[in-house]
Design an enzyme around this catalytic site. Structure first.
Site, short mmCIF file in Angstrom:
data_model
loop_
_atom_site.label_atom_id
_atom_site.label_comp_id
_atom_site.label_asym_id
_atom_site.label_seq_id
_atom_site.Cartn_x
_atom_site.Cartn_y
_atom_site.Cartn_z
N GLY A 69 -10.70 -2.56 3.14
CA GLY A 69 -9.62 -2.71 4.13
C GLY A 69 -9.86 -1.19 5.03
N ASP A 70 -8.42 -1.14 5.67
CA ASP A 70 -8.57 0.16 6.52
C ASP A 70 -8.15 1.55 5.65
OD1 ASP A 70 -5.92 -1.32 5.76
OD2 ASP A 70 -4.80 0.43 7.34
N THR A 102 0.81 -1.13 -0.01
CA THR A 102 0.03 -0.04 -0.14
C THR A 102 0.77 1.39 0.10
OG1 THR A 102 -1.91 -1.22 1.17
CG2 THR A 102 -1.63 1.25 1.61
N GLY A 119 -0.62 -2.43 6.30
CA GLY A 119 -0.70 -3.86 6.80
C GLY A 119 -1.95 -4.44 6.74
N THR A 120 -2.21 -5.60 7.75
CA THR A 120 -3.67 -6.28 7.69
C THR A 120 -4.62 -5.23 8.19
OG1 THR A 120 -2.20 -8.17 8.49
CG2 THR A 120 -4.65 -8.44 8.48
N GLY A 121 -5.41 -4.90 6.81
CA GLY A 121 -6.36 -3.92 7.22
C GLY A 121 -7.40 -4.14 8.40
N1 ASP Z 1 -3.82 -2.14 4.66
C1 ASP Z 1 -4.19 -2.62 3.41
C2 ASP Z 1 -5.53 -3.37 3.39
O1 ASP Z 1 -5.77 -3.95 4.28
C3 ASP Z 1 -3.19 -3.45 2.73
C4 ASP Z 1 -1.86 -2.86 2.63
O2 ASP Z 1 -1.30 -2.23 3.65
O3 ASP Z 1 -1.30 -3.21 1.76
O4 ASP Z 1 -6.25 -3.17 2.49
#
Ligand code: ASP
Length: 373
Positions: A258-259, A228, A280-282
């Site tokens: 996602g976030d 991202t 990260g893991t959204g």
């Molecule tokens: N945070 C993003 C999502 O979860 C993914 C990423 O950071 O690459 O959509």
């Protein structure tokens, strides 16, 4: 005073990575030059084998980060903090190397769907002590044909009368492809194929392959590397803007958001404290409202930006991702979770010096944009 001085010293030592720009390696920081723009290209670092398969090098990544910082810096000099965030992110969306714009990851149905957001840090309205009911923020989710989702998010933020904040999928596309909006914000309509890259095709094919071992390896690698992109800029008056753009997570369910477009989770800006962009893991960043958590630690907990960033990230599981933050004084912080290998990142100072780094714990290095690329 003594115990206080000692505890301050311990905090400074503990903040390690988030304080990294303030360590000895960077002469820039000794002189405390103001940072005007900070960016990231995602937490997790492609391995040498992955870079080789993609035909790119670390140098290519560093140069792309540098070009993004340069574009943002120029936009800030000529225009506003919002121009800077948008310009920096557009360079990364166009590069084909990140999980944003061209190069975004595939959903499980083999399509690319992207999310983005942007926010300005002005908090107070006209009533004394009251929050601004029209605090400027805009976002898009699940768009599949917008070449630069960050510009679409901006167009929504600047909608007449501040009517809406977040539009999704077809509705978002209908609005941003409308004549006036398209022209004003330089929004291009492209086929979903435009976003596809060999690297992501390989990834999704392997994830759907019958070979369970191969699948597990790709899953692990996709979960550990994000890509991202995000940017935070501050102008000469200490006003902040922050933005984030993403293709989301590899093999996500169609329609998953996602976030990144969720204000407070993946992006936030508050001139009393800082601007934040997460990667990260959204799902974790949404559940724990991480971008706003950094701001809250500064506003209510009176932390500095580096300590706030580090505390918010350390509260997450070890492999969750990372964030960038920049306060209204021009101090920036990077923070990543303990088992994250690094984060593509960099900053530019008020006099235009560009600094970038990739691996965890690596000090930022000064780089110059190569002209003939
Ligand atoms: N945070 C993003 C999502 O979860 C993914 C990423 O950071 O690459 O959509």
């Amino acid at each position: 005073m003594r115990p206080f001085a000692l505890s301050s010293l311990l905090v400074l030592i503990a903040v390690g990575f988030a304080q990294e720009p303030a360590t000895q390696e960077s002469p820039n920081v000794k002189k405390r030059k103001r940072t005007v723009l900070v960016i990231h290209g995602g937490a997790g670092v492609p391995t040498p084998a992955e870079m080789k398969a993609d035909g790119v090098t670390r140098h290519d990544y560093e140069q792309t980060l540098a070009r993004s910082l340069e574009a943002g810096y120029r936009a800030l000099r000529k225009g506003t903090n919002v121009d800077a965030v948008e310009a920096a992110i557009r360079v990364m969306e166009d590069a084909g190397m990140f999980d944003a714009g061209r190069g975004s990851v595939f959903s499980s149905d083999g399509r690319v769907e992207m999310d983005a957001s942007i926010m300005v840090g002005t908090m107070l309205g006209s009533g004394e002590g009251r929050l601004d009911p029209k605090k400027r923020a805009g976002a898009v989710a699940s768009v599949a044909h917008v070449k630069n989702p960050i510009s679409a998010a901006r167009a929504i933020m600047e909608m007449d009368g501040g009517r809406h904040v977040l539009l999704i999928a077809d509705g978002a596309e209908q609005y941003v492809f409308g004549d006036g909006v398209r022209q004003k914000y330089g929004i291009e309509r492209v086929s979903n194929l435009y976003f596809w890259t060999d690297r992501r095709l390989r990834q999704i094919r392997e994830l759907h392959a019958n070979d369970a071992k191969k699948r597990a390896a790709v899953e692990r690698s996709a979960e550990a590397r994000f890509g991202t992109v995000g940017a935070v800029a501050v102008d000469a008056k200490g006003r902040i803007a922050a933005g984030t753009s993403t293709g989301g997570t590899t093999n996500k369910m169609p329609g998953r958001v996602g976030d990144s477009p969720i204000l407070g989770a993946g992006t936030y800006a508050d001139d009393r404290a800082c601007g934040v962009s997460c990667t990260g893991t959204g799902e974790l960043f949404m559940r724990h409202v991480v971008a706003h958590d950094v701001v809250a630690r500064m506003v209510y907990g009176k932390r500095g930006v580096d300590v706030a960033a580090k505390e918010s990230i350390d509260a997450l599981p070890d492999d969750s991702g990372g964030l960038i933050a920049l306060d209204s004084q021009g101090r920036h912080a990077f923070a990543i979770t303990a088992k994250t290998a690094g984060m593509l990142r960099g900053h530019v100072t008020e006099d235009g010096e560009i600094w970038v780094a990739i691996d965890a714990g690596e000090a930022e290095r000064r780089v110059v944009v190569e002209r003939d690329r």
